[in-house]
Design an enzyme around this catalytic site. Structure first.
Site, PDB file in Angstrom:
ATOM      1  N   GLU A  15       0.804  -1.217   0.000  1.00  0.00           N
ATOM      2  CA  GLU A  15       0.000   0.000   0.000  1.00  0.00           C
ATOM      3  C   GLU A  15       0.837   1.266   0.000  1.00  0.00           C
ATOM      4  OE1 GLU A  15      -4.079  -1.743   2.026  1.00  0.00           O
ATOM      5  OE2 GLU A  15      -2.890  -0.287   3.145  1.00  0.00           O
ATOM      6  N   TYR A  52     -10.852  -3.157   0.008  1.00  0.00           N
ATOM      7  CA  TYR A  52     -11.777  -3.023   1.118  1.00  0.00           C
ATOM      8  C   TYR A  52     -13.086  -2.349   0.715  1.00  0.00           C
ATOM      9  CZ  TYR A  52      -8.048  -4.538   4.201  1.00  0.00           C
ATOM     10  OH  TYR A  52      -7.055  -5.278   4.802  1.00  0.00           O
ATOM     11  N   GLU A 111      -5.118  -8.581   0.443  1.00  0.00           N
ATOM     12  CA  GLU A 111      -5.901  -8.210   1.623  1.00  0.00           C
ATOM     13  C   GLU A 111      -7.355  -7.998   1.238  1.00  0.00           C
ATOM     14  OE1 GLU A 111      -4.649  -4.954   4.122  1.00  0.00           O
ATOM     15  OE2 GLU A 111      -2.529  -5.488   3.929  1.00  0.00           O
TER      16      GLU A 111
END
Length: 479
Positions: free
Chosen positions: A170, A301, A379
Site C-alpha cells: 500500500e 476493502y 488483503e
C-alpha cells in the site's frame, strides 16, 4: 459478464490470510531489534486510539508456533506476513542481526512443514527510525540503495523456500497518510514532498523487483496496491469526469507505474501545471520500466463514489473515522477535480467503509483489462466489534457474510477470465489496527488483547474460522 453458471476456482488457488509485523509480532525491543518509525510515532499523544502501541501487539513473535498450528487446523494454503526491517538491520543498514534472521527462518520453516505457502512482504510501513533520522527515509533517493540491500538480504536467505513476495504494501497509503494527512509517520503535510517521496518509493520498488530476478528466478513478486475503484454518483457527465479524475490520480498514478513503468498523462499534466510533479532524474524512467512485476497485489476493502467538486467553495481534505462511531467521517476531495459522495446503494461499516463485494469484481476486471497481469488478492476483510459470549463463542456472522459475498465476487471475476492467484483474508488473528487500536477486529481468531489493562492474549476461534475452513476444504464449492 452475465453467466448462469460460474467457473470453479483453480485447483492450486491460494486460500490464505494475512498480517503485518508491527501489528502482530510485539517484542518491539527484543533480540537486537532496532526502533522503527511506528515504535516512535505511537508514543506521540493523541495519535492512536487510547494510546495503543505495538510493543506487545498479539505477541506473535513468541507464539508463532501456536498460531501456525491454528492455520494448519484451518487448512490454510498460504500465509502472508511481513518482515520487520529493523529485526534484520536494526539501523536500516550495516550489520545483520542474526536473531532477526533466525526468527523468520523459523517461521518460514514452520509454515512449510505444515504445507502452508509463505508469502513474504518486504515492507509493510515500519521504516527503520535511524534512516528517517539520517536522511528523511523515503524523502531521499538514498532509500533506494538501503531498501534494495535489505531486500536482497532476504532474497538470499529465504528465496529457496519463499516463492511469493510482495515488495511494497500500500504505497499509496503510507505515502498519503504520512505526507498528506500527517496521520501516519512521519506526520508531515506537504503535497509537493508527497509526490517526490512517492517517486522514490517507485524507484525503490522497481530496483528491488529488478534484483529479485537474479536471486529468486523461479519466484513471483509484485507490489500490493490499496485499490478503491471510482464510481460516478450520477450519469451527469461532470460527475463521470470527476470519477475519471479520481481514478487517474488515486489509482492509475500508482498502478500504471508498476505495470508499464510510466506515469499516466492526464495526471502528470495536471501535476506539472500546478508545480507538484516529482523531479525525474536521468535513468529514472529506464529503471521503472525494468521493474515490471509478475502480478498485481490487490488490497481491496471498498469503492469510493465521486461527484463534481467546484474550484470555488469545493471540498478538500476530509476526516477519517478512527473511533468506530458510525457517521463521523467527512467527505474529501480535490477542488476542481472530484469530491467523495455517499453511495445510496451501499451499506457502511462502523468505521464508515463502504461494503461493496461487486466492487471487488470490478477491481479485478479493471486491473486485468488495463494491465493484463495476474492478481493476488493480498488483503480483504472486515474490521468490526466482536463479542465473546458464554463458552468462548464468537458469532461473527457479519464477517462470514462479508467474506462470502466477496469470495463470490472473486469467482465471478474468475469466470470473466481474470487470473486470480489467491485470496488472503485480512487477517488471520486479531491484531493492532494501526490508529484504531484493538477494538477494530479483523481476525478469524480472537485474541484476548485490549487497549487498557493486562490481558492473557488467549486465542479463541470465531465462527468464521470454521466457516472458512469448509470453504478451503471444498476449494470454494461450498459457497
Amino acid at each position: 459478464m452475465i453467466s448462469k453458471t460460474l467457473n470453479p476456482f483453480p485447483k492450486d488457488f491460494l486460500w490464505g490470510a494475512a498480517s503485518a509485523a508491527y501489528q502482530v509480532e510485539g517484542a518491539w525491543n527484543e533480540d537486537g531489534k532496532g526502533v522503527s518509525n511506528w515504535d516512535e510515532f505511537v508514543r506521540i499523544p493523541g495519535k492512536t486510539f487510547k494510546g495503543t502501541t505495538g510493543d506487545i501487539a498479539v505477541d506473535h513473535y513468541h507464539r508463532y508456533k501456536e498460531d501456525v498450528q491454528l492455520m494448519k487446523e484451518m487448512g490454510l494454503k498460504a500465509y502472508r506476513f511481513s518482515v520487520a526491517w529493523t529485526r534484520i538491520f536494526p539501523n536500516g543498514k550495516g550489520e545483520i542481526n542474526p536473531k532477526g534472521l533466525e526468527f523468520y527462518h523459523n517461521l518460514i520453516n514452520e509454515l512449510k512443514e505444515n504445507n502452508i505457502e509463505p508469502i513474504l512482504t518486504l515492507y509493510h510501513w515500519d521504516l527503520p527510525q535511524a534512516l528517517q533520522d539520517e536522511y528523511g527515509g523515503w524523502e531521499s533517493r538514498r532509500i533506494i540503495e538501503d531498501f534494495t540491500n535489505y531486500s536482497v538480504t532476504l532474497f538470499k536467505h529465504f528465496g529457496d523456500r519463499v516463492k511469493y513476495w510482495v515488495s511494497l504494501n500500500e504505497q499509496n497509503i503510507f505515502t498519503g497518510l504520512g505526507y498528506r494527512m500527517a496521520a501516519h509517520p512521519p506526520g508531515v503535510k506537504d503535497e509537493k514532498l508527497f509526490y517526490q517521496v512517492n517517486h522514490h518509493a517507485n524507484l525503490a520498488n522497481a530496483n528491488v523487483i529488478k534484483e529479485f530476478r537474479k536471486y529468486v528466478p523461479d519466484g513471483k513478486i509484485g507490489p500490493s496496491f490499496a485499490y478503491s475503484p471510482a464510481y460516478a454518483l450520477t450519469a451527469n457527465p461532470k460527475d463521470i469526469l470527476a470519477a475519471e479524475n479520481a481514478e487517474e490520480l488515486n489509482s492509475h498514478w500508482w498502478m500504471d507505474v508498476y505495470a508499464w513503468g510510466k506515469y499516466p498523462k492526464a495526471a502528470w499534466t495536471y501535476l506539472e501545471s500546478t508545480g507538484l510533479a516529482p523531479t525525474i532524474e536521468e535513468g529514472d524512467l529506464e529503471l521503472l520500466s525494468e521493474g515490471i512485476p509478475d502480478f498485481m497485489g490487490l488490497n481491496y476493502y471498498q469503492t469510493h463514489t465521486f461527484e463534481e467538486n467546484p474550484f470555488e467553495g469545493g471540498v478538500s481534505q476530509g476526516e477519517m473515522n478512527t473511533s468506530g462511531k458510525k457517521g463521523t467521517s467527512k467527505h474529501s476531495g480535490l477542488p476542481g477535480g472530484f469530491k467523495t459522495a455517499t453511495n445510496p446503494n451501499l451499506k457502511r461499516t462502523n468505521w464508515d467503509w463502504n461494503i461493496d463485494p461487486d466492487g471487488l469484481r470490478i477491481a479485478l476486471r479493471r486491473i486485468t483489462s488495463r494491465y493484463d497481469l495476474p492478481v493476488l488478492i493480498s488483503e480483504n476483510g472486515l474490521g468490526e466489534y466482536d463479542k465473546v459470549e458464554a463458552d468462548d463463542v464468537i458469532n461473527d456472522d457479519y464477517r462470514i457474510e462479508f467474506i462470502q459475498s466477496h469470495v463470490k465476487a472473486i469467482q465471478g471475476a474468475v469466470s470473466d477470465g481474470v487470473e486470480v492467484l489467491g485470496y488472503c483474508v485480512w487477517s488471520f488473528t486479531d491484531l493492532l489496527s494501526w490508529l484504531n487500536g484493538f477494538q477494530k477486529r479483523y481476525g478469524f481468531v480472537y485474541v484476548n488483547q485490549h487497549e487498557e489493562g493486562e490481558h492473557d492474549l488467549r486465542r479463541i476461534k470465531k465462527k468464521s474460522f470454521y466457516w472458512y475452513k469448509e470453504i478451503i476444504e471444498s476449494n470454494g464449492a461450498k459457497l
